[in-house]
Design a protein around this motif. Structure first.
Motif, PDB file in Angstrom:
ATOM      1  N   PHE A  48       0.839  -1.190   0.000  1.00  0.00           N
ATOM      2  CA  PHE A  48       0.000   0.000   0.000  1.00  0.00           C
ATOM      3  C   PHE A  48       0.878   1.245   0.000  1.00  0.00           C
ATOM      4  O   PHE A  48       1.989   1.232   0.502  1.00  0.00           O
ATOM      5  N   GLU A  49       0.347   2.305  -0.563  1.00  0.00           N
ATOM      6  CA  GLU A  49       1.055   3.581  -0.551  1.00  0.00           C
ATOM      7  C   GLU A  49       0.569   4.373   0.671  1.00  0.00           C
ATOM      8  O   GLU A  49      -0.292   5.243   0.562  1.00  0.00           O
ATOM      9  N   LEU A  50       1.130   4.048   1.828  1.00  0.00           N
ATOM     10  CA  LEU A  50       0.734   4.677   3.073  1.00  0.00           C
ATOM     11  C   LEU A  50       1.888   5.526   3.592  1.00  0.00           C
ATOM     12  O   LEU A  50       3.048   5.161   3.450  1.00  0.00           O
ATOM     13  N   ASP A  51       1.547   6.644   4.204  1.00  0.00           N
ATOM     14  CA  ASP A  51       2.612   7.465   4.779  1.00  0.00           C
ATOM     15  C   ASP A  51       2.995   6.919   6.156  1.00  0.00           C
ATOM     16  O   ASP A  51       2.355   6.022   6.690  1.00  0.00           O
ATOM     17  N   GLU A  52       4.055   7.461   6.716  1.00  0.00           N
ATOM     18  CA  GLU A  52       4.599   6.970   7.982  1.00  0.00           C
ATOM     19  C   GLU A  52       3.593   7.057   9.130  1.00  0.00           C
ATOM     20  O   GLU A  52       3.528   6.166   9.964  1.00  0.00           O
ATOM     21  N   THR A  53       2.811   8.125   9.157  1.00  0.00           N
ATOM     22  CA  THR A  53       1.847   8.304  10.242  1.00  0.00           C
ATOM     23  C   THR A  53       0.844   7.160  10.266  1.00  0.00           C
ATOM     24  O   THR A  53       0.564   6.585  11.325  1.00  0.00           O
ATOM     25  N   VAL A  54       0.329   6.810   9.105  1.00  0.00           N
ATOM     26  CA  VAL A  54      -0.673   5.738   9.023  1.00  0.00           C
ATOM     27  C   VAL A  54      -0.033   4.391   9.346  1.00  0.00           C
ATOM     28  O   VAL A  54      -0.610   3.578  10.078  1.00  0.00           O
ATOM     29  N   LEU A  55       1.172   4.151   8.827  1.00  0.00           N
ATOM     30  CA  LEU A  55       1.848   2.881   9.120  1.00  0.00           C
ATOM     31  C   LEU A  55       2.127   2.728  10.613  1.00  0.00           C
ATOM     32  O   LEU A  55       1.919   1.657  11.189  1.00  0.00           O
ATOM     33  N   ASP A  56       2.596   3.801  11.240  1.00  0.00           N
ATOM     34  CA  ASP A  56       2.845   3.755  12.679  1.00  0.00           C
ATOM     35  C   ASP A  56       1.556   3.519  13.452  1.00  0.00           C
ATOM     36  O   ASP A  56       1.528   2.752  14.422  1.00  0.00           O
ATOM     37  N   ALA A  57       0.478   4.163  13.026  1.00  0.00           N
ATOM     38  CA  ALA A  57      -0.816   3.992  13.688  1.00  0.00           C
ATOM     39  C   ALA A  57      -1.315   2.555  13.539  1.00  0.00           C
ATOM     40  O   ALA A  57      -1.884   1.985  14.479  1.00  0.00           O
ATOM     41  N   ILE A  58      -1.099   1.962  12.374  1.00  0.00           N
ATOM     42  CA  ILE A  58      -1.545   0.587  12.136  1.00  0.00           C
ATOM     43  C   ILE A  58      -0.744  -0.389  13.003  1.00  0.00           C
ATOM     44  O   ILE A  58      -1.310  -1.299  13.617  1.00  0.00           O
ATOM     45  N   THR A  59       0.578  -0.218  13.057  1.00  0.00           N
ATOM     46  CA  THR A  59       1.385  -1.122  13.886  1.00  0.00           C
ATOM     47  C   THR A  59       1.031  -0.982  15.365  1.00  0.00           C
ATOM     48  O   THR A  59       1.000  -1.971  16.089  1.00  0.00           O
ATOM     49  N   LEU A  60       0.733   0.234  15.801  1.00  0.00           N
ATOM     50  CA  LEU A  60       0.311   0.426  17.189  1.00  0.00           C
ATOM     51  C   LEU A  60      -1.039  -0.243  17.440  1.00  0.00           C
ATOM     52  O   LEU A  60      -1.244  -0.889  18.474  1.00  0.00           O
ATOM     53  N   ALA A  61      -1.946  -0.135  16.492  1.00  0.00           N
ATOM     54  CA  ALA A  61      -3.264  -0.770  16.641  1.00  0.00           C
ATOM     55  C   ALA A  61      -3.127  -2.289  16.696  1.00  0.00           C
ATOM     56  O   ALA A  61      -3.874  -2.954  17.422  1.00  0.00           O
ATOM     57  N   GLN A  62      -2.177  -2.844  15.940  1.00  0.00           N
ATOM     58  CA  GLN A  62      -1.962  -4.290  15.985  1.00  0.00           C
ATOM     59  C   GLN A  62      -1.496  -4.724  17.369  1.00  0.00           C
ATOM     60  O   GLN A  62      -1.816  -5.815  17.826  1.00  0.00           O
ATOM     61  N   LYS A  63      -0.752  -3.856  18.053  1.00  0.00           N
ATOM     62  CA  LYS A  63      -0.300  -4.174  19.405  1.00  0.00           C
ATOM     63  C   LYS A  63      -1.429  -4.005  20.431  1.00  0.00           C
ATOM     64  O   LYS A  63      -1.410  -4.636  21.481  1.00  0.00           O
ATOM     65  N   LEU A  64      -2.408  -3.150  20.116  1.00  0.00           N
ATOM     66  CA  LEU A  64      -3.482  -2.842  21.060  1.00  0.00           C
ATOM     67  C   LEU A  64      -4.721  -3.715  20.890  1.00  0.00           C
ATOM     68  O   LEU A  64      -5.762  -3.420  21.486  1.00  0.00           O
ATOM     69  N   LYS A  65      -4.664  -4.772  20.095  1.00  0.00           N
ATOM     70  CA  LYS A  65      -5.856  -5.570  19.793  1.00  0.00           C
ATOM     71  C   LYS A  65      -6.592  -6.059  21.034  1.00  0.00           C
ATOM     72  O   LYS A  65      -7.804  -6.112  21.060  1.00  0.00           O
ATOM     73  N   GLY A  66      -5.902  -6.411  22.089  1.00  0.00           N
ATOM     74  CA  GLY A  66      -6.563  -6.933  23.280  1.00  0.00           C
ATOM     75  C   GLY A  66      -7.219  -5.866  24.132  1.00  0.00           C
ATOM     76  O   GLY A  66      -8.126  -6.148  24.899  1.00  0.00           O
ATOM     77  N   LYS A  67      -6.795  -4.650  24.008  1.00  0.00           N
ATOM     78  CA  LYS A  67      -7.325  -3.551  24.826  1.00  0.00           C
ATOM     79  C   LYS A  67      -8.438  -2.863  24.041  1.00  0.00           C
ATOM     80  O   LYS A  67      -8.177  -2.077  23.147  1.00  0.00           O
ATOM     81  N   HIS A  68      -9.659  -3.153  24.382  1.00  0.00           N
ATOM     82  CA  HIS A  68     -10.813  -2.771  23.564  1.00  0.00           C
ATOM     83  C   HIS A  68     -10.926  -1.267  23.327  1.00  0.00           C
ATOM     84  O   HIS A  68     -11.011  -0.820  22.177  1.00  0.00           O
ATOM     85  N   GLU A  69     -10.948  -0.478  24.372  1.00  0.00           N
ATOM     86  CA  GLU A  69     -11.180   0.963  24.211  1.00  0.00           C
ATOM     87  C   GLU A  69     -10.018   1.647  23.502  1.00  0.00           C
ATOM     88  O   GLU A  69     -10.211   2.499  22.635  1.00  0.00           O
ATOM     89  N   ALA A  70      -8.801   1.262  23.854  1.00  0.00           N
ATOM     90  CA  ALA A  70      -7.632   1.852  23.196  1.00  0.00           C
ATOM     91  C   ALA A  70      -7.608   1.478  21.713  1.00  0.00           C
ATOM     92  O   ALA A  70      -7.283   2.303  20.856  1.00  0.00           O
ATOM     93  N   PHE A  71      -7.984   0.244  21.413  1.00  0.00           N
ATOM     94  CA  PHE A  71      -8.029  -0.214  20.021  1.00  0.00           C
ATOM     95  C   PHE A  71      -9.072   0.578  19.234  1.00  0.00           C
ATOM     96  O   PHE A  71      -8.820   0.994  18.110  1.00  0.00           O
ATOM     97  N   ARG A  72     -10.236   0.810  19.840  1.00  0.00           N
ATOM     98  CA  ARG A  72     -11.295   1.569  19.169  1.00  0.00           C
ATOM     99  C   ARG A  72     -10.842   2.998  18.871  1.00  0.00           C
ATOM    100  O   ARG A  72     -11.035   3.501  17.763  1.00  0.00           O
ATOM    101  N   ARG A  73     -10.192   3.631  19.841  1.00  0.00           N
ATOM    102  CA  ARG A  73      -9.712   5.000  19.625  1.00  0.00           C
ATOM    103  C   ARG A  73      -8.628   5.043  18.563  1.00  0.00           C
ATOM    104  O   ARG A  73      -8.569   5.965  17.750  1.00  0.00           O
ATOM    105  N   GLN A  74      -7.788   4.008  18.541  1.00  0.00           N
ATOM    106  CA  GLN A  74      -6.730   3.956  17.533  1.00  0.00           C
ATOM    107  C   GLN A  74      -7.337   3.782  16.140  1.00  0.00           C
ATOM    108  O   GLN A  74      -6.853   4.373  15.175  1.00  0.00           O
ATOM    109  N   LEU A  75      -8.404   2.993  16.030  1.00  0.00           N
ATOM    110  CA  LEU A  75      -9.083   2.845  14.734  1.00  0.00           C
ATOM    111  C   LEU A  75      -9.679   4.174  14.286  1.00  0.00           C
ATOM    112  O   LEU A  75      -9.675   4.497  13.092  1.00  0.00           O
ATOM    113  N   GLN A  76     -10.207   4.942  15.228  1.00  0.00           N
ATOM    114  CA  GLN A  76     -10.723   6.268  14.878  1.00  0.00           C
ATOM    115  C   GLN A  76      -9.595   7.149  14.351  1.00  0.00           C
ATOM    116  O   GLN A  76      -9.767   7.869  13.364  1.00  0.00           O
TER     117      GLN A  76
END
Length: 173
Positions: A48-76
Motif C-alpha cells: 500500500f502507498e501509506l505514509d509513515e503516520t498511518v503505518l505507525d498507527a496501524i502497527t500500534l493498533a496491531q499491538k493494542l488488539k486486546g485492549k478494547h477501548e484503546a483499540f477503538r480510539r486507535q481505529l478512529q
C-alpha cells in the motif's frame, strides 16, 4: 446525498453541502478500511502507498488488539489519517490481496479433496489422476496412498497423507 448550492454573489462558484450523517457514514467507512488494514500482516502493508503516520498507527493498533477501548480510539485515529490519502487506491489494493487469498484457499481445498479421494478410492483414483496429469510419479502416489490407507485404518494421523498433499501441491501448481 450532497446538494449543490450556488452562491448568489458569484454565479460561477458552486458549493457542495454535505450532511452531518453523510460525513459520519464516510468516517465509519474509513474506519472499517483502517480495521481491514490492521488485520493484515506487516509484510502485506508494504504493498500500500501509506505514509509513515498511518503505518505507525496501524502497527500500534496491531499491538493494542486486546485492549478494547484503546483499540477503538486507535481505529478512529487511523480513519482520520486515511482522510488525507486516496481511499480508492487502498481499497483496490486490498481487493487484490483478498482475491489472491480466496483463490489460494480454493486451490488448497481442491488439492485436499484430491488427496482425500486418492486415499478413499485407491488405485482407480490414481488411474484417473494419471490420465489427467501423466507427468506424476505413479509409484510415489501408490506408496503414499497405501500407507495413508493403513494409517486411516489404525486411526492415526498420516504422515504419508501430508507427503501426498505436498507432492500434489508441488506438481499440480
Amino acid at each position: 446525498m450532497a446538494r449543490k448550492k450556488r452562491d448568489p454573489f458569484e454565479a460561477e462558484i458552486e458549493y457542495e453541502i454535505v450532511s452531518k450523517t453523510e460525513m459520519k457514514r464516510d468516517m465509519d467507512k474509513l474506519q472499517k478500511l483502517g480495521e481491514e488494514l490492521v488485520m493484515l500482516p506487516i509484510d502485506q502493508l508494504d504493498k500500500f502507498e501509506l505514509d509513515e503516520t498511518v503505518l505507525d498507527a496501524i502497527t500500534l493498533a496491531q499491538k493494542l488488539k486486546g485492549k478494547h477501548e484503546a483499540f477503538r480510539r486507535q481505529l478512529q485515529f487511523i480513519g482520520k489519517a486515511l482522510r488525507m490519502l486516496n481511499p480508492t487506491d487502498i481499497e483496490a489494493t486490498l481487493d487484490k490481496i483478498n482475491s489472491k487469498r480466496s483463490q489460494s484457499s480454493a486451490e488448497f481445498y481442491v488439492l485436499e479433496n484430491t488427496r482425500d479421494t486418492l486415499v478413499a478410492e485407491g488405485i482407480s483414483a490414481i488411474n484417473e489422476l494419471m490420465q489427467e496429469y501423466p507427468h506424476l510419479d505413479r509409484q510415489k502416489l501408490r506408496s503414499w496412498v497405501r500407507t495413508a490407507q493403513k494409517d486411516a485404518e489404525k486411526g492415526i494421523p498420516s504422515k504419508a497423507g501430508k507427503e501426498l498433499f505436498r507432492y500434489l501441491r508441488e506438481e499440480l501448481e
